[in-house]
Design a protein around this motif. Structure first.
Motif: not given
Length: 462
Positions: A348-369
């Motif tokens: 619905e508008v997006l595939r469920p797998s795409t929405l899950r991909e958007m809502q997981r971490v793709h980048y974390i800063s070097p200080d882990w903050e």
């Protein structure tokens, strides 16, 4: 206060019969386990626009039609009416607390909404929205939502990703040949769409114009952004640190426009706002509604206890990053959509797998903050993963917080430079605390149903 009740899907048959129900009183025994309609609501048949209810197995159930077939809902909030009553009690406390905060901090207007599953279970406005202090705030009051706009832009981009028209790790110049920054002698990997969505591309925070400076807030046009970028240099080599960037999400919106061949505002209307029924959400500022349905803006609280007026602005070429307006009722619908897609497994508008991909971490800063998904902020709060976004524009602040594992979302908007995040966390904390408290008297009378304002259903102990 209005409380709607609904929850995760449960299978039902395609044949549904509607029954009338008294406005007040207990469920007649002959209707136990049978379908009924929303009391005084004039909905004689099950249709795609309304929810229909029945009582069975100690729970309230509902049904509506989608795609020509009936879909069922089982209410996880309602067992013997205790949890529904607890929710009502929590929201009554929340209303007193929110209005107390608003008065103490001299915020002219606040609107807020709470979502459970794919239903808005509570929404309310506080204060007034016009300069004269006469128009009451409601869940349908429109506010600038500023950077929450980025979620819509990210969804648009991921629609194009699903269609194969963009690759997240391709250089941005593949889609926007003009988006080449000034030469930088530092070694760097390419600037990509993934880097733009996660704020890790190393770009400057803004296009090279002073548009956050009042009183005029002179945002650049799309053409001005395109010309100025050639003279801007990256702040950091790509993928080396986290640097929030309105310029970056503006380029994401430009990419959607380029690959779809459709102007940005037209694209979002046709592909997100229309399909989700977000009638009070716009890619832009509805100047004709300013001071009416759209709240006027106010600045930060000054030493003398007043807030200065903030004039209306036009986000122009920065619209994909910061230019949307919306009501909390619409933000709640957006939150409901994310939970519905996640639980249904259906596109619905997006595939469920795409929405899950958007809502997981793709980048974390070097200080882990700081951690970020594709458009969505992603963080841990009290052991719960919370995704969403905040917004801050001249005269307005807003936040949308979603807890996917709990199926709970909170939207808050205000027409002053203050702290909507604190209000949203307070609402969530009250709901959780009351829900986890000791149950009500088990010897209380049986489950009953009442209707509020002639249409909204509440399940409670009599």
């Amino acid at each position: 206060m209005s409380i709607y009740l609904e929850g995760p899907r449960a299978p039902v048959t395609d044949e549904v019969t509607a029954f009338d129900l008294p406005v007040t009183g207990e469920i007649p025994s002959e209707l136990e386990g049978r379908w009924l309609r929303n009391g005084p609501n004039p909905h004689g048949t099950v249709d795609s626009a309304h929810h229909h209810w029945f009582l069975g197995d100690g729970m309230v159930h509902g049904v509506r039609l989608r795609g020509g077939r009936a879909e069922g809902y089982r209410n996880r909030w309602v067992r013997g009416g205790r949890l529904a009553a607890a929710l009502g009690e929590a929201m009554r406390a929340a209303e007193l607390w929110i209005d107390g905060q608003r008065r103490y901090r001299r915020i002219p207007a606040i609107s807020a909404a709470l979502v459970r599953g794919d239903t808005t279970v509570w929404a309310k406005g506080f204060g007034t929205t016009d300069r004269a202090g006469r128009i009451p705030a409601t869940p349908d009051t429109i506010y600038s939502i500023c950077s929450i706009s980025k979620l819509f832009t990210a969804v648009e981009l991921m629609q194009q990703w699903e269609r194969g028209t963009v690759a997240l790790d391709a250089p941005i110049e593949r889609y926007l040949p003009w988006a080449r920054l000034a030469d930088d002698p530092r070694d760097s990997v390419p600037i990509t769409l993934r880097g733009l969505l996660t704020h890790s591309a190393g770009l400057p925070r803004e296009a090279d114009f002073p548009y956050w400076t009042g009183p005029d807030f002179a945002f650049p046009s799309q053409a001005q952004v395109r010309v100025a970028i050639r003279e801007q240099t990256p702040l950091y080599p790509a993928s080396t640190t986290w640097q929030y960037s309105n310029l970056g999400l503006t380029l994401v919106g430009e990419t959607v426009e380029a690959v779809s061949g459709t102007p940005y505002a037209e694209y979002v209307d046709a592909n997100i706002l229309g399909p989700l029924g977000l009638d009070d959400t716009r890619a832009g500022i509805p100047a004709q509604l300013y001071g009416q349905q759209m709240a006027v803006g106010w600045g930060a609280l000054e030493a003398n206890g007043t807030r200065p007026e903030v004039g209306l602005f036009d986000p122009a070429g920065i619209t994909p990053a910061a230019g949307f307006t919306a009501s909390v009722a619409d933000l709640a619908k957006f939150a409901s959509w994310t939970f519905r897609v996640a639980s249904s497994g259906e596109e619905e508008v997006l595939r469920p797998s795409t929405l899950r991909e958007m809502q997981r971490v793709h980048y974390i800063s070097p200080d882990w903050e700081t951690s970020w998904g594709l458009g969505f902020s992603v963080r841990q709060e009290g052991g719960t993963t919370v995704v969403g976004h905040g917004g801050a524009c001249p005269g307005y602040r807003s936040v949308l917080m979603l807890a996917p594992s709990e199926g709970m979302g909170v939207a808050v908007a205000m027409n002053a430079m203050d702290d909507p995040g604190g209000i949203a966390r307070g609402i969530a904390a009250l709901v959780k605390a009351r829900g986890e408290a000791a149950p009500f008297d088990p010897d209380a009378p049986p489950l009953g149903i009442r209707f509020i304002d002639g249409s909204l259903i509440v399940v409670c102990r009599e």
